[in-house]
Design a protein around this motif. Structure first.
Motif, PDB file in Angstrom:
ATOM      1  N   LEU A  13      51.592  68.681  59.524  1.00 41.41           N
ATOM      2  CA  LEU A  13      50.254  69.273  59.545  1.00 41.41           C
ATOM      3  C   LEU A  13      49.200  68.182  59.699  1.00 41.41           C
ATOM      4  O   LEU A  13      48.289  68.288  60.535  1.00 41.41           O
ATOM      5  N   GLU A  27      49.378  66.518  63.235  1.00 43.19           N
ATOM      6  CA  GLU A  27      48.805  67.371  64.278  1.00 43.19           C
ATOM      7  C   GLU A  27      47.280  67.376  64.223  1.00 43.19           C
ATOM      8  O   GLU A  27      46.600  67.315  65.250  1.00 43.19           O
ATOM      9  N   ILE A  28      46.726  67.444  63.010  1.00 39.98           N
ATOM     10  CA  ILE A  28      45.267  67.484  62.852  1.00 39.98           C
ATOM     11  C   ILE A  28      44.637  66.158  63.280  1.00 39.98           C
ATOM     12  O   ILE A  28      43.669  66.127  64.046  1.00 39.98           O
ATOM     13  N   ARG A  79      44.634  64.978  67.150  1.00 41.29           N
ATOM     14  CA  ARG A  79      43.684  65.608  68.075  1.00 41.29           C
ATOM     15  C   ARG A  79      42.463  64.713  68.314  1.00 41.29           C
ATOM     16  O   ARG A  79      41.837  64.781  69.375  1.00 41.29           O
ATOM     17  N   SER A 100      47.566  58.620  63.700  1.00 41.34           N
ATOM     18  CA  SER A 100      48.044  59.893  63.149  1.00 41.34           C
ATOM     19  C   SER A 100      49.179  59.699  62.143  1.00 41.34           C
ATOM     20  O   SER A 100      49.412  60.548  61.278  1.00 41.34           O
TER      21      SER A 100
END
Length: 240
Positions: free
Chosen positions: A81, A84-85, A88, A94
């Motif tokens: 989670l 993915e956030i 972006r 990340s």
């Protein structure tokens, strides 16, 4: 070794990632076994214990085991989670937040005294679920640092393929896959041996060795990236 994905990843990237994090997993695994008598790097064994407790009608113990599995699952969920956030907007970092969370959890447990063994198990399982998901995400399922059953299965298949692979390019690729899997198994074992030897004098503080390795890996990864970026800027300015 953390930032590259897909075709950008080389054997060197995968080897460094696999050896570092499997070594960490080996330390965490033995610490979990020696401190709270619990498997903390996988959930396969917990299902056998769960079946045993249910059959013996020890439902409270069964609930604890279910929570062990769920904490590992939750760690993997939270990791992906966050990745993915963050990816972006800042794909280059990340991986950083999940690793910082793992470092924080291992540090807190390493500093703890008198902490309930169940909470220690929860924390270690969450951290390993987090790490396993991160490695899987970065390597696109090429590397798993804790699932030795699957590794030995894949290794057996890959070794048998050596008898049928004739082309040099394919043989080189297959050989690297085999070496990568062997490195994961060996470094997991080495981590376990080191953790076991150091557990008597250091107890839960053995986890600081795992924390230190993760911090060094993050630091060196950023140093390499900074060096490459600086080198590109210099080359660009010279060419212009």
């Amino acid at each position: 070794m953390f930032r590259h994905k897909g075709r950008k990843r080389t054997f060197s990237h995968n080897f460094r990632l696999a050896s570092t994090l499997s070594f960490v997993a080996g330390i965490v695994n033995i610490v979990g076994v020696l401190s709270v008598s619990t498997l903390t790097t996988n959930v396969t064994g917990h299902f056998a214990f769960l079946a045993e407790e249910v059959s013996l009608k020890n439902y409270l113990e069964a609930i604890h085991i279910i929570l062990y599995v769920l904490f590992f699952l939750f760690g993997a969920f939270i990791c992906n989670l966050l990745v993915e956030i963050i990816s972006r907007k800042r794909p280059r970092i990340s991986h950083a937040l999940p690793m910082f969370i793992e470092i924080l959890i291992l540090t807190i447990i390493g500093l703890s005294t008198g902490l309930n063994p169940i909470y220690i198990a929860y924390g270690l399982l969450f951290a390993m679920g987090l790490q396993n998901a991160l490695v899987t995400n970065i390597s696109q399922s090429v590397i798993r640092t804790t699932h030795l059953t699957g590794l030995f299965t894949d290794l057996g298949i890959n070794l048998s393929q050596l008898f049928f692979t004739k082309k040099k390019i394919e043989l080189k690729r297959l050989t690297r896959i085999i070496l990568l899997k062997i490195s994961i198994i060996l470094f997991f074992f080495f981590g376990g041996v080191l953790g076991g030897l150091l557990f008597v004098p250091f107890q839960l503080k053995v986890l600081f060795f795992a924390v230190g390795l993760l911090v060094v890996a993050l630091f060196l990864d950023n140093v390499v990236v900074y060096y490459n970026l600086t080198k590109r800027k210099i080359m660009t300015s010279k060419s212009s």
